[in-house]
Design a protein around this motif. Sequence first.
Motif, PDB file in Angstrom:
ATOM      1  N   TRP A  83      12.922   1.626   4.125  1.00 14.14           N
ATOM      2  CA  TRP A  83      12.763   1.375   2.684  1.00 14.14           C
ATOM      3  C   TRP A  83      14.110   1.037   2.051  1.00 14.14           C
ATOM      4  O   TRP A  83      14.212   0.104   1.246  1.00 14.14           O
ATOM      5  CB  TRP A  83      12.149   2.608   2.013  1.00 14.14           C
ATOM      6  CG  TRP A  83      11.982   2.486   0.530  1.00 14.14           C
ATOM      7  CD1 TRP A  83      12.952   2.651  -0.424  1.00 14.14           C
ATOM      8  CD2 TRP A  83      10.787   2.165  -0.183  1.00 14.14           C
ATOM      9  NE1 TRP A  83      12.438   2.472  -1.680  1.00 14.14           N
ATOM     10  CE2 TRP A  83      11.109   2.170  -1.568  1.00 14.14           C
ATOM     11  CE3 TRP A  83       9.468   1.901   0.205  1.00 14.14           C
ATOM     12  CZ2 TRP A  83      10.149   1.908  -2.544  1.00 14.14           C
ATOM     13  CZ3 TRP A  83       8.520   1.638  -0.777  1.00 14.14           C
ATOM     14  CH2 TRP A  83       8.867   1.638  -2.135  1.00 14.14           C
TER      15      TRP A  83
ATOM     16  N   ARG B 226      11.669  -1.761  -4.687  1.00 16.49           N
ATOM     17  CA  ARG B 226      11.989  -0.599  -3.857  1.00 16.49           C
ATOM     18  C   ARG B 226      13.223   0.135  -4.377  1.00 16.49           C
ATOM     19  O   ARG B 226      13.367   1.334  -4.196  1.00 16.49           O
ATOM     20  CB  ARG B 226      12.192  -1.035  -2.410  1.00 16.49           C
ATOM     21  CG  ARG B 226      10.923  -1.551  -1.730  1.00 16.49           C
ATOM     22  CD  ARG B 226      11.230  -2.027  -0.334  1.00 16.49           C
ATOM     23  NE  ARG B 226      10.055  -2.526   0.361  1.00 16.49           N
ATOM     24  CZ  ARG B 226       9.609  -3.770   0.297  1.00 16.49           C
ATOM     25  NH1 ARG B 226      10.253  -4.655  -0.484  1.00 16.49           N
ATOM     26  NH2 ARG B 226       8.546  -4.156   0.965  1.00 16.49           N
TER      27      ARG B 226
ATOM     28  N   TRP C  23       4.156   4.918  -0.677  1.00 13.30           N
ATOM     29  CA  TRP C  23       4.489   4.146   0.529  1.00 13.30           C
ATOM     30  C   TRP C  23       4.850   5.066   1.689  1.00 13.30           C
ATOM     31  O   TRP C  23       4.423   4.838   2.826  1.00 13.30           O
ATOM     32  CB  TRP C  23       5.657   3.202   0.225  1.00 13.30           C
ATOM     33  CG  TRP C  23       6.079   2.337   1.371  1.00 13.30           C
ATOM     34  CD1 TRP C  23       5.622   1.077   1.665  1.00 13.30           C
ATOM     35  CD2 TRP C  23       7.063   2.643   2.371  1.00 13.30           C
ATOM     36  NE1 TRP C  23       6.253   0.586   2.776  1.00 13.30           N
ATOM     37  CE2 TRP C  23       7.148   1.531   3.232  1.00 13.30           C
ATOM     38  CE3 TRP C  23       7.878   3.738   2.611  1.00 13.30           C
ATOM     39  CZ2 TRP C  23       8.011   1.496   4.322  1.00 13.30           C
ATOM     40  CZ3 TRP C  23       8.736   3.715   3.698  1.00 13.30           C
ATOM     41  CH2 TRP C  23       8.803   2.601   4.546  1.00 13.30           C
TER      42      TRP C  23
ATOM     43  N   LEU D 194       7.693   4.588  -3.893  1.00 13.45           N
ATOM     44  CA  LEU D 194       8.227   5.184  -2.670  1.00 13.45           C
ATOM     45  C   LEU D 194       7.354   6.336  -2.209  1.00 13.45           C
ATOM     46  O   LEU D 194       7.074   6.485  -1.016  1.00 13.45           O
ATOM     47  CB  LEU D 194       9.658   5.656  -2.905  1.00 13.45           C
ATOM     48  CG  LEU D 194      10.295   6.497  -1.784  1.00 13.45           C
ATOM     49  CD1 LEU D 194      10.304   5.740  -0.456  1.00 13.45           C
ATOM     50  CD2 LEU D 194      11.711   6.927  -2.176  1.00 13.45           C
TER      51      LEU D 194
END
Length: 230
Positions: free
Chosen positions: A202, A11, A21, A18
Amino acid sequence: MSAVRLVIGNRNYSSWSLRAWLSLRKSGVSFEEIVLPLDTPEFAARVGQYSPSRTVPVLQHGEHCIWDSLAICEYVNEQFAGGEQWPGDPAARAFGRSLVAEMHSGYGALRGAMPMNFRARGRVVARNPALEADIARVIERWQTSRERYAADGPWLLGRFSIADAFFAPVVVRFGGYTVELPPGPVADYAVHLRSDPDMLDWEAAAAAETWIVQADEAGVEAGTALASDD
C-alpha cells in the motif's frame, strides 16, 4: 464466485480506504481496485456510480454494495476470511470489537490534528489536552492488547484481526507526526505493522500516486473529510 470490487480514495490520504483494503487483502480473495482521487472533479463525477453515500471505501460483491468501512471488514471476515479476522474466544472477540468501535466513532482530536499522510515525515503539530488524551488512550489500548495476547502472535489480538486494520492508519499517523512510542510491546507493534508486506505494498502504491495535492509538499493536508466515511 461473483466479482469483488473495492472502490477507494488516494492511498496516501484515505485512512478508511486502507482499513477496508487491508482486511480484504488479508482475506486472500482476489479483488479489483478502483481508485478515485479525493477532492477532485473526477471524484465528484464518478463516486455516485459506486457509492450510495458518495463516500469511499465501497465494496461491491455481485449485487451487494457495502459503503461503510466497518461493515466492509465484517462482511469480508464472514464471506472471504472464514471468520478468522476475529478471535475464536468470545472474550477476546468482544475486546477486539470494543477497540474497533472506539476507533470507528472516537479519537476526534487525533483525526483532526494528524490526518493520515504516508508522505509525512517529521511533522510537528500543536498538542492540546484533547489530542494528548487521544494519543495516550491509543498507546494504552495497544499496550494492554499486546500484553494480553502476546503469546498468540505479533498482532493486537495475536493473529491479524479487524482491530489491526482499524489501527493501521494510526500507526502511520504516529510515524509521520513524531509521536514517540514507549519501547517494548507498543513500539514493536508499530514496527511490525509498518513492515508487513501488505502495508508495504500500500505504501509503495501511495508513493507512486500522481495526483499529489500541491499544498502537501508544504505540510498542509488534503481536505478529505467529505469524501470518506471518517
